[in-house]
Design a protein around this motif. Structure first.
Motif, PDB file in Angstrom:
ATOM      1  N   UNK A  62       0.838  -1.200   0.000  1.00  0.00           N
ATOM      2  CA  UNK A  62       0.000   0.000   0.000  1.00  0.00           C
ATOM      3  C   UNK A  62       0.877   1.255   0.000  1.00  0.00           C
ATOM      4  N   UNK A  63       1.916   1.268   0.830  1.00  0.00           N
ATOM      5  CA  UNK A  63       2.805   2.430   0.881  1.00  0.00           C
ATOM      6  C   UNK A  63       3.495   2.669  -0.461  1.00  0.00           C
ATOM      7  N   UNK A  64       3.923   1.605  -1.113  1.00  0.00           N
ATOM      8  CA  UNK A  64       4.562   1.731  -2.431  1.00  0.00           C
ATOM      9  C   UNK A  64       3.572   2.283  -3.456  1.00  0.00           C
ATOM     10  N   UNK A  65       2.353   1.779  -3.421  1.00  0.00           N
ATOM     11  CA  UNK A  65       1.329   2.286  -4.342  1.00  0.00           C
ATOM     12  C   UNK A  65       0.993   3.742  -4.062  1.00  0.00           C
ATOM     13  N   UNK A  66       0.941   4.126  -2.789  1.00  0.00           N
ATOM     14  CA  UNK A  66       0.656   5.518  -2.455  1.00  0.00           C
ATOM     15  C   UNK A  66       1.736   6.443  -3.022  1.00  0.00           C
ATOM     16  N   UNK A  67       2.997   6.033  -2.934  1.00  0.00           N
ATOM     17  CA  UNK A  67       4.070   6.843  -3.510  1.00  0.00           C
ATOM     18  C   UNK A  67       3.882   6.981  -5.025  1.00  0.00           C
ATOM     19  N   UNK A  68       3.506   5.904  -5.680  1.00  0.00           N
ATOM     20  CA  UNK A  68       3.283   5.933  -7.125  1.00  0.00           C
ATOM     21  C   UNK A  68       2.073   6.797  -7.483  1.00  0.00           C
ATOM     22  N   UNK A  69       1.017   6.707  -6.688  1.00  0.00           N
ATOM     23  CA  UNK A  69      -0.158   7.545  -6.933  1.00  0.00           C
ATOM     24  C   UNK A  69       0.188   9.024  -6.802  1.00  0.00           C
ATOM     25  N   UNK A  70       0.998   9.377  -5.814  1.00  0.00           N
ATOM     26  CA  UNK A  70       1.415  10.770  -5.664  1.00  0.00           C
ATOM     27  C   UNK A  70       2.195  11.202  -6.901  1.00  0.00           C
ATOM     28  N   UNK A  71       3.111  10.371  -7.373  1.00  0.00           N
ATOM     29  CA  UNK A  71       3.891  10.697  -8.572  1.00  0.00           C
ATOM     30  C   UNK A  71       2.967  10.971  -9.762  1.00  0.00           C
ATOM     31  N   UNK A  72       1.957  10.144  -9.932  1.00  0.00           N
ATOM     32  CA  UNK A  72       1.019  10.301 -11.042  1.00  0.00           C
ATOM     33  C   UNK A  72       0.137  11.534 -10.846  1.00  0.00           C
ATOM     34  N   UNK A  73      -0.271  11.800  -9.615  1.00  0.00           N
ATOM     35  CA  UNK A  73      -1.103  12.976  -9.352  1.00  0.00           C
ATOM     36  C   UNK A  73      -0.337  14.278  -9.587  1.00  0.00           C
ATOM     37  N   UNK A  74       0.969  14.259  -9.384  1.00  0.00           N
ATOM     38  CA  UNK A  74       1.783  15.436  -9.705  1.00  0.00           C
ATOM     39  C   UNK A  74       1.662  15.744 -11.200  1.00  0.00           C
ATOM     40  N   UNK A  75       1.656  14.722 -12.021  1.00  0.00           N
ATOM     41  CA  UNK A  75       1.504  14.902 -13.466  1.00  0.00           C
ATOM     42  C   UNK A  75       0.116  15.442 -13.783  1.00  0.00           C
ATOM     43  N   UNK A  76      -0.907  14.886 -13.132  1.00  0.00           N
ATOM     44  CA  UNK A  76      -2.278  15.380 -13.365  1.00  0.00           C
ATOM     45  C   UNK A  76      -2.382  16.849 -12.979  1.00  0.00           C
ATOM     46  N   UNK A  77      -1.762  17.205 -11.862  1.00  0.00           N
ATOM     47  CA  UNK A  77      -1.769  18.593 -11.415  1.00  0.00           C
ATOM     48  C   UNK A  77      -1.103  19.496 -12.445  1.00  0.00           C
ATOM     49  N   UNK A  78      -0.040  19.035 -13.064  1.00  0.00           N
ATOM     50  CA  UNK A  78       0.631  19.827 -14.103  1.00  0.00           C
ATOM     51  C   UNK A  78      -0.307  20.082 -15.286  1.00  0.00           C
ATOM     52  N   UNK A  79      -1.148  19.097 -15.607  1.00  0.00           N
ATOM     53  CA  UNK A  79      -2.152  19.318 -16.663  1.00  0.00           C
ATOM     54  C   UNK A  79      -3.174  20.368 -16.240  1.00  0.00           C
ATOM     55  N   UNK A  80      -3.510  20.422 -14.958  1.00  0.00           N
ATOM     56  CA  UNK A  80      -4.429  21.448 -14.473  1.00  0.00           C
ATOM     57  C   UNK A  80      -3.780  22.828 -14.583  1.00  0.00           C
ATOM     58  N   UNK A  81      -2.491  22.904 -14.317  1.00  0.00           N
ATOM     59  CA  UNK A  81      -1.774  24.168 -14.496  1.00  0.00           C
ATOM     60  C   UNK A  81      -1.782  24.581 -15.965  1.00  0.00           C
ATOM     61  N   UNK A  82      -1.575  23.617 -16.850  1.00  0.00           N
ATOM     62  CA  UNK A  82      -1.614  23.906 -18.281  1.00  0.00           C
ATOM     63  C   UNK A  82      -2.998  24.387 -18.696  1.00  0.00           C
ATOM     64  N   UNK A  83      -4.030  23.742 -18.184  1.00  0.00           N
ATOM     65  CA  UNK A  83      -5.404  24.158 -18.507  1.00  0.00           C
ATOM     66  C   UNK A  83      -5.656  25.584 -18.032  1.00  0.00           C
ATOM     67  N   UNK A  84      -5.174  25.915 -16.840  1.00  0.00           N
ATOM     68  CA  UNK A  84      -5.353  27.269 -16.308  1.00  0.00           C
ATOM     69  C   UNK A  84      -4.646  28.291 -17.188  1.00  0.00           C
ATOM     70  N   UNK A  85      -3.513  27.912 -17.714  1.00  0.00           N
ATOM     71  CA  UNK A  85      -2.758  28.804 -18.596  1.00  0.00           C
ATOM     72  C   UNK A  85      -3.459  28.980 -19.943  1.00  0.00           C
ATOM     73  N   UNK A  86      -4.049  27.912 -20.451  1.00  0.00           N
ATOM     74  CA  UNK A  86      -4.637  27.912 -21.791  1.00  0.00           C
ATOM     75  C   UNK A  86      -6.034  28.522 -21.821  1.00  0.00           C
ATOM     76  N   UNK A  87      -6.850  28.225 -20.825  1.00  0.00           N
ATOM     77  CA  UNK A  87      -8.232  28.718 -20.820  1.00  0.00           C
ATOM     78  C   UNK A  87      -8.247  30.229 -20.658  1.00  0.00           C
ATOM     79  N   UNK A  88      -8.907  30.895 -21.570  1.00  0.00           N
ATOM     80  CA  UNK A  88      -8.967  32.359 -21.539  1.00  0.00           C
ATOM     81  C   UNK A  88     -10.086  32.873 -20.640  1.00  0.00           C
ATOM     82  N   UNK A  89     -11.111  32.065 -20.444  1.00  0.00           N
ATOM     83  CA  UNK A  89     -12.291  32.475 -19.683  1.00  0.00           C
ATOM     84  C   UNK A  89     -12.329  31.706 -18.362  1.00  0.00           C
ATOM     85  N   UNK A  90     -12.381  32.414 -17.251  1.00  0.00           N
ATOM     86  CA  UNK A  90     -12.414  31.768 -15.938  1.00  0.00           C
ATOM     87  C   UNK A  90     -13.628  30.848 -15.795  1.00  0.00           C
TER      88      UNK A  90
END
Length: 106
Positions: free
Chosen positions: A18-46
């Motif tokens: 479980x601990x190993x999977x949690x570390x991997x999930x965090x790694x993957x969620x960091x990538x998902x968060x980066x996509x949210x940052x990209x979306x915030x940058x790209x979207x012109x309308x709040x």
């Protein structure tokens, strides 16, 4: 070494997995968060940050993939709805911060 679930003999084995999977999930969620940052940058309308149709599309896809891979929809759906909720909140903050930074540097 992390044992596969079917090879676990003790709760220590289970916890290691479980601990190993949690570390991997965090790694993957960091990538998902980066996509949210990209979306915030790209979207012109709040107002585009919260997109109900997209939310339902994502949840539908996730539940379908969960079923295909053997993950209970009772786990997948509420987890993804909460994940999406928190990602939208993050994206709003990012959207605002990007525009504020641009405004200050203009």
């Amino acid at each position: 070494m992390t044992p596969k679930p079917e090879n676990c003999q003790t709760m220590t084995d289970v916890r290691k997995g479980v601990d190993a999977l949690d570390r991997e999930l965090v790694r993957i969620l960091v990538i998902r968060q980066a996509y949210m940052s990209a979306a915030a940058r790209i979207k012109q309308d709040r107002d585009a940050v919260h997109d109900e149709a997209r939310i339902e599309d994502v949840v539908t896809k996730v539940v379908g993939e969960a079923k295909a891979q053997g993950l209970s929809a009772d786990i997948a759906e509420p987890v993804w709805r909460k994940l999406i909720e928190r990602c939208i909140a993050f994206e709003f903050k990012e959207w605002d911060a990007i525009r504020e930074k641009a405004r200050k540097s203009a």
